[in-house]
Every structure is written in C-alpha cells, then in structure tokens.
Design a protein around this motif. Structure first.
Motif, short mmCIF file in Angstrom:
data_model
loop_
_atom_site.label_atom_id
_atom_site.label_comp_id
_atom_site.label_asym_id
_atom_site.label_seq_id
_atom_site.Cartn_x
_atom_site.Cartn_y
_atom_site.Cartn_z
N SER A 135 0.85 -1.18 0.00
CA SER A 135 0.00 0.00 0.00
C SER A 135 0.89 1.23 0.00
N PHE A 184 -2.26 -6.37 -0.57
CA PHE A 184 -3.23 -7.00 -1.46
C PHE A 184 -2.51 -7.73 -2.58
N TYR A 228 -3.09 -9.87 -6.56
CA TYR A 228 -3.89 -9.81 -7.77
C TYR A 228 -3.31 -10.76 -8.80
N THR A 248 -3.39 2.52 -6.08
CA THR A 248 -4.09 2.79 -4.83
C THR A 248 -4.40 4.27 -4.74
N CYS A 257 -13.57 -10.09 -2.97
CA CYS A 257 -12.94 -9.33 -1.89
C CYS A 257 -13.90 -8.35 -1.23
N THR A 315 -12.14 -2.15 -2.25
CA THR A 315 -11.28 -2.01 -1.08
C THR A 315 -11.52 -3.22 -0.18
N THR A 372 -6.38 -2.63 3.86
CA THR A 372 -5.84 -1.33 3.46
C THR A 372 -6.88 -0.23 3.65
N LEU A 402 -8.51 -9.98 -7.01
CA LEU A 402 -8.05 -9.16 -5.89
C LEU A 402 -8.33 -9.86 -4.57
N THR A 403 -7.32 -9.90 -3.71
CA THR A 403 -7.50 -10.50 -2.39
C THR A 403 -6.62 -9.76 -1.39
N PHE A 404 -7.07 -9.74 -0.15
CA PHE A 404 -6.30 -9.11 0.92
C PHE A 404 -5.76 -10.16 1.88
#
Length: 237
Positions: free
Chosen positions: A8, A20, A22, A101, A135, A173, A177, A207-209
């Motif tokens: 981030s 994150f 991707y 971001t 996500c 989001t 983050t 996308l994953t956190f």
C-alpha cells in the motif's frame, strides 16, 4: 493468471509488506516501474551506438517510457502491464492494464465505495454499475474517450496524434488497506470492448487481501492478525 503482491502507498516502496494480491492475465507483460540506474545507463549506451535515424526514434521511445514511469509512480500505480493479443483479422491489438491505490484522505474507504456503488445503482445511465467481488463490494465504470496517442513527437509541426480508446475501471477495497484499489484497462480496440471488459472483471475478481502463500487456517487455529475474523473475535469475544 500470475498472482502478484503489491504494497500500500508508493509504488517505489518495495520494502513495504504487501497488503493485497492480484492476478495478471496471459498475454500481458509487466513493465518495470522502478528500473535500476544501471539498466537505464545501459540503454543509453546502446542507444548511442545506433545510426542517427534509429537513434532519434529509440530516444523518443525511451523518453516516452521515462515520462510514463514518472507519471504512474506519482499516481501510486503499482502495476503497469501491456497486453498484446491477436485480432480476428490477424493484426495485433494492444491494451494497458494498471493497478493503483487511491488514498481516501481520512474517510472510510468501504463507505466511499458503498456510496459510489449506490450512486451507480441509482443511475444506470452514468456508465457505472455496482459489483459484488470476492474481496467485497466494488463498482465498474467505463467510457469511450479521445486521448493523445503515442507515436509522434508532440513538438512536431503535425502536432500530437489523437485516438479513441475504451477505458474500464473497477474500484474496490478491503480490510487490509485504508486505500481504494483501482484496476484500469485501456485499449484502442473499441470493437473489442466487451472482451476487454471481461478481462478487467477477471482481474478484479482475483483481488485479495489474504496472502495466497499462507497455509489455510484450521478450525482450531487462531485467526490471522488484522483479518475480519480476528476483528469479530475481538468485538464479540
């Protein structure tokens, strides 16, 4: 797709722990947004060995690349990938994928996304629509616009080239983050906008956190620090 991580904040902060992850689709080549100085010096030396006409063309390309890197890094872009795919007529179509971001300046990023998604649902003619992503909540915006195209020196008597492009953007989001993640795809192949929309949505769905390299938790294991489950255990015991 190739799974990649991103920190981030500034794209130059490679030491920052990723928040994150991707996937990059097949047919896309990632461009280096932080090339080492030695590589730039090597390119300049190679450029100086070219014949005069080729040297002028190569210099223009190198200047374009340097300008793009500077611009993208200033916009917190973490990924710049160029796609090359064959069209039905045998030609090659190109596209540009970026993932960046956007700070929310103290606002709750989830509330910002929810508000924009609500606006998209209330006004379907705006070119936006809400999305349910793995996500979390997000939205899709797309438009066709006219822009300056690379390929000619803007200081030439003919002026810069212009062309029409399709631009699609997904915003989302997550708990990892405070920023909004922007996935954007741009292509001059207007007749393939439906195909590129599917590619854009495919990237957004990756996308994953949660770090995909971490082992899956067992039922008896403690939740990962910073995860939604950990927050719920803290709030509800």
């Amino acid at each position: 797709m190739t799974t990649t991580a991103a920190p981030s904040g500034s794209a130059a902060s490679s030491a920052v722990k990723p928040v994150f992850w991707y996937g990059i689709p097949h047919g896309y080549a990632k461009m280096d947004l932080d090339p080492p100085r030695e590589r730039i010096e090597e390119l300049v030396r190679e450029l100086n060995t070219l014949p005069a006409e080729q040297r002028a063309q190569a210099s223009q390309v190198l200047q374009f690349y340097a300008g793009m890197v500077t611009t993208l890094k200033a916009q917190n872009v973490h990924v710049w990938a160029v796609g090359y795919h064959p069209d039905d007529d045998g030609t090659i179509v190109t596209s540009t994928l970026t993932i960046s971001t956007v700070p929310t300046s103290g606002h709750n990023a989830k509330l910002v996304i929810a508000g924009l998604a609500g606006t998209a649902a209330d006004d379907p003619d705006s070119g936006m629509r809400p999305l349910e992503l793995p996500c979390g909540l997000g939205y899709l915006a797309e438009e066709k616009r006219r822009t300056v195209a690379p390929g000619r020196d803007p200081d030439s008597p003919e002026g810069p080239l212009h062309g029409d492009v399709w631009q699609g953007t997904v915003a989302a989001t997550g708990s990892g983050t405070p920023d909004i993640i922007m996935v954007q795809l741009v292509t001059p192949a207007l007749h393939l906008s439906d195909v590129y929309r599917d590619i854009l949505l495919g990237v957004a769905r990756t996308l994953t956190f949660t770090d995909p390299t971490e082992p899956a938790p067992t039922p008896d294991s403690e939740p990962r620090a910073g995860s939604v489950e950990a927050a719920m255990r803290s709030d509800f015991g």
